[in-house]
Motif scaffolding. Structure first.
Motif, mmCIF file in Angstrom:
data_model
loop_
_atom_site.group_PDB
_atom_site.id
_atom_site.type_symbol
_atom_site.label_atom_id
_atom_site.label_comp_id
_atom_site.label_asym_id
_atom_site.label_seq_id
_atom_site.Cartn_x
_atom_site.Cartn_y
_atom_site.Cartn_z
ATOM 1 N N SER A 1 -2.144 4.300 -34.765
ATOM 2 C CA SER A 1 -1.783 2.923 -34.984
ATOM 3 C C SER A 1 -1.800 2.104 -33.822
ATOM 4 O O SER A 1 -1.704 2.782 -32.540
ATOM 5 C CB SER A 1 -0.221 3.067 -35.620
ATOM 6 O OG SER A 1 -0.358 3.434 -36.963
ATOM 7 N N TYR B 1 -4.136 -11.547 -46.049
ATOM 8 C CA TYR B 1 -4.996 -10.655 -45.370
ATOM 9 C C TYR B 1 -6.365 -10.592 -45.732
ATOM 10 O O TYR B 1 -6.648 -10.847 -46.968
ATOM 11 C CB TYR B 1 -4.195 -9.272 -45.490
ATOM 12 C CG TYR B 1 -2.979 -9.245 -44.753
ATOM 13 C CD1 TYR B 1 -1.869 -9.278 -45.713
ATOM 14 C CD2 TYR B 1 -2.655 -8.841 -43.549
ATOM 15 C CE1 TYR B 1 -0.655 -9.082 -45.117
ATOM 16 C CE2 TYR B 1 -1.398 -8.711 -42.926
ATOM 17 C CZ TYR B 1 -0.372 -8.858 -43.930
ATOM 18 O OH TYR B 1 0.947 -8.638 -43.428
ATOM 19 N N VAL C 1 -8.210 -5.217 -44.411
ATOM 20 C CA VAL C 1 -7.117 -4.710 -43.709
ATOM 21 C C VAL C 1 -5.799 -4.567 -44.731
ATOM 22 O O VAL C 1 -4.953 -4.094 -44.177
ATOM 23 C CB VAL C 1 -6.643 -5.488 -42.495
ATOM 24 C CG1 VAL C 1 -7.774 -5.617 -41.797
ATOM 25 C CG2 VAL C 1 -6.441 -6.937 -43.000
ATOM 26 N N PHE D 1 -2.674 -3.273 -42.274
ATOM 27 C CA PHE D 1 -2.289 -4.100 -41.476
ATOM 28 C C PHE D 1 -1.155 -5.066 -41.645
ATOM 29 O O PHE D 1 -0.898 -5.494 -42.819
ATOM 30 C CB PHE D 1 -3.275 -5.062 -40.707
ATOM 31 C CG PHE D 1 -4.503 -4.540 -39.846
ATOM 32 C CD1 PHE D 1 -4.766 -3.072 -39.945
ATOM 33 C CD2 PHE D 1 -5.445 -5.118 -39.271
ATOM 34 C CE1 PHE D 1 -5.572 -2.327 -39.113
ATOM 35 C CE2 PHE D 1 -6.517 -4.624 -38.718
ATOM 36 C CZ PHE D 1 -6.658 -3.238 -38.499
ATOM 37 N N MET E 1 -1.130 -2.515 -36.848
ATOM 38 C CA MET E 1 -2.320 -1.979 -37.393
ATOM 39 C C MET E 1 -2.062 -0.506 -37.392
ATOM 40 O O MET E 1 -2.087 0.156 -36.465
ATOM 41 C CB MET E 1 -3.711 -2.385 -36.559
ATOM 42 C CG MET E 1 -3.587 -3.550 -36.063
ATOM 43 S SD MET E 1 -5.074 -3.979 -35.301
ATOM 44 C CE MET E 1 -5.083 -3.241 -33.608
ATOM 45 N N ASP F 1 -12.662 -0.886 -37.222
ATOM 46 C CA ASP F 1 -11.938 -2.047 -36.873
ATOM 47 C C ASP F 1 -11.927 -2.328 -35.270
ATOM 48 O O ASP F 1 -11.446 -3.160 -34.642
ATOM 49 C CB ASP F 1 -10.516 -1.490 -36.913
ATOM 50 C CG ASP F 1 -10.096 -1.331 -38.342
ATOM 51 O OD1 ASP F 1 -9.361 -0.213 -38.636
ATOM 52 O OD2 ASP F 1 -10.359 -2.094 -39.074
#
Length: 126
Positions: free
Chosen positions: A16, A59, A63, A67, A82, A89
């Motif tokens: 993350s 979004y 994602v 996210f 994230m 990504d």
């Protein structure tokens, strides 16, 4: 209003990161905000957007569920959390802002944004 993005880095797949976008100016709460990204050899694409009020989010499909965009108007900061990052990504991530009359509207089109940060690199290794 000026934007300064940070928080990128090199991580492994599944990790993350939280990107931050600090803004200057006292009128930040009048701006809708968004995040875009640009991978090498590709055009810049929409990632996430939040309304001026902060009550609506949008979004990109790729994602959703991973996210989260948020904002702190008191601190003049926009975040992009994230999770479950994937190698695809990998990109330079840009924050953007636009002065919005509609407090509930989100903006997903690049041309709708007048203000852009300098970008922060996110690299996800497999």
């Amino acid at each position: 209003v000026q934007l300064q993005a940070c928080g990128g880095g090199l991580v492994q797949a599944g990790d993350s990161l939280r990107l931050s976008c600090a803004t200057s100016g006292r009128l930040f709460r009048q701006y809708a905000v968004g995040w875009f990204r640009q991978a090498p050899g590709k055009e810049r694409e929409f990632v996430a957007a939040m309304s001026r009020r902060g009550d609506y989010r949008r979004y990109a499909d790729f994602v959703k569920g991973r996210f989260t965009i948020s904002r702190n108007n008191a601190k003049n900061v926009v975040y992009l959390q994230m999770n479950s990052l994937k190698p695809e990504d990998t990109a330079v991530y840009f924050c953007a802002a636009t002065n919005a009359e509609d407090i509930h509207r989100t903006h997903s089109v690049e041309g709708e944004y007048a203000l852009w940060g300098q970008g922060t690199q996110v690299t996800v290794s497999s």
